[in-house]
Motif scaffolding. Structure first.
Motif, short mmCIF file in Angstrom:
data_model
loop_
_atom_site.label_atom_id
_atom_site.label_comp_id
_atom_site.label_asym_id
_atom_site.label_seq_id
_atom_site.Cartn_x
_atom_site.Cartn_y
_atom_site.Cartn_z
N ASP A 134 -8.36 -8.43 -1.95
CA ASP A 134 -8.85 -7.07 -1.65
C ASP A 134 -7.83 -6.26 -0.88
N PRO A 144 -9.87 5.06 -1.33
CA PRO A 144 -11.13 4.32 -1.48
C PRO A 144 -12.31 5.26 -1.72
N SER A 159 0.83 -1.20 0.00
CA SER A 159 0.00 0.00 0.00
C SER A 159 0.87 1.27 0.00
N ASP A 200 -9.66 -4.93 -4.87
CA ASP A 200 -8.98 -3.86 -4.14
C ASP A 200 -9.69 -2.54 -4.36
N GLU A 201 -10.15 -1.91 -3.28
CA GLU A 201 -10.88 -0.65 -3.41
C GLU A 201 -9.97 0.54 -3.70
N PHE A 202 -8.65 0.32 -3.74
CA PHE A 202 -7.70 1.37 -4.09
C PHE A 202 -7.38 1.37 -5.59
#
Length: 116
Positions: A116, A64, A32, A90-92
């Motif tokens: 995720d 996000p 990240s 993955d919400e990024f």
């Protein structure tokens, strides 16, 4: 902290490894924000011969729920050989979003199904 404020610490960590006698090919990276920081210093270190590559686990392409706030500008011209492992959930950054980013040819994105 913001990624930009951590950059000097990352560069110092590489120098410290070399000062301790670590030789050979060094690949930097992180998960990240750690991967984002590594990506921001990668080309400088690669051009100096300090690193051989970059690995990012779950790159935060955007916050996000805020796909308009991209964190990809420096990735378009990245010269360092790079692997990004990204989960399909993955919400990024989703597969469809990332496909439209125009990333450097030095970057390969490996998609991890259902991650995720």
């Amino acid at each position: 902290p913001r990624a930009e404020t951590v950059n000097p610490e990352y560069i110092k960590a590489i120098a410290d490894l070399r000062a301790k006698g670590v030789t050979g090919k060094l690949i930097i990276g992180g998960k990240s924000m750690g991967g984002r920081v590594a990506s921001m210093v990668a080309d400088e270190m690669f051009s100096k011969g300090e690193i051989s590559g970059l690995v990012c686990l779950g790159y935060p392409f955007h916050p996000p729920g805020k796909p308009e706030q991209l964190r990809t500008k420096h990735l378009a011209g990245l010269k360092t050989p790079t692997l990004i492992f990204q989960g399909t959930r993955d919400e990024f950054g989703t597969r469809d979003e990332v496909a439209g980013y125009g990333l450097s040819d030095a970057i390969e994105v490996i998609w991890l199904e259902d991650g995720d």
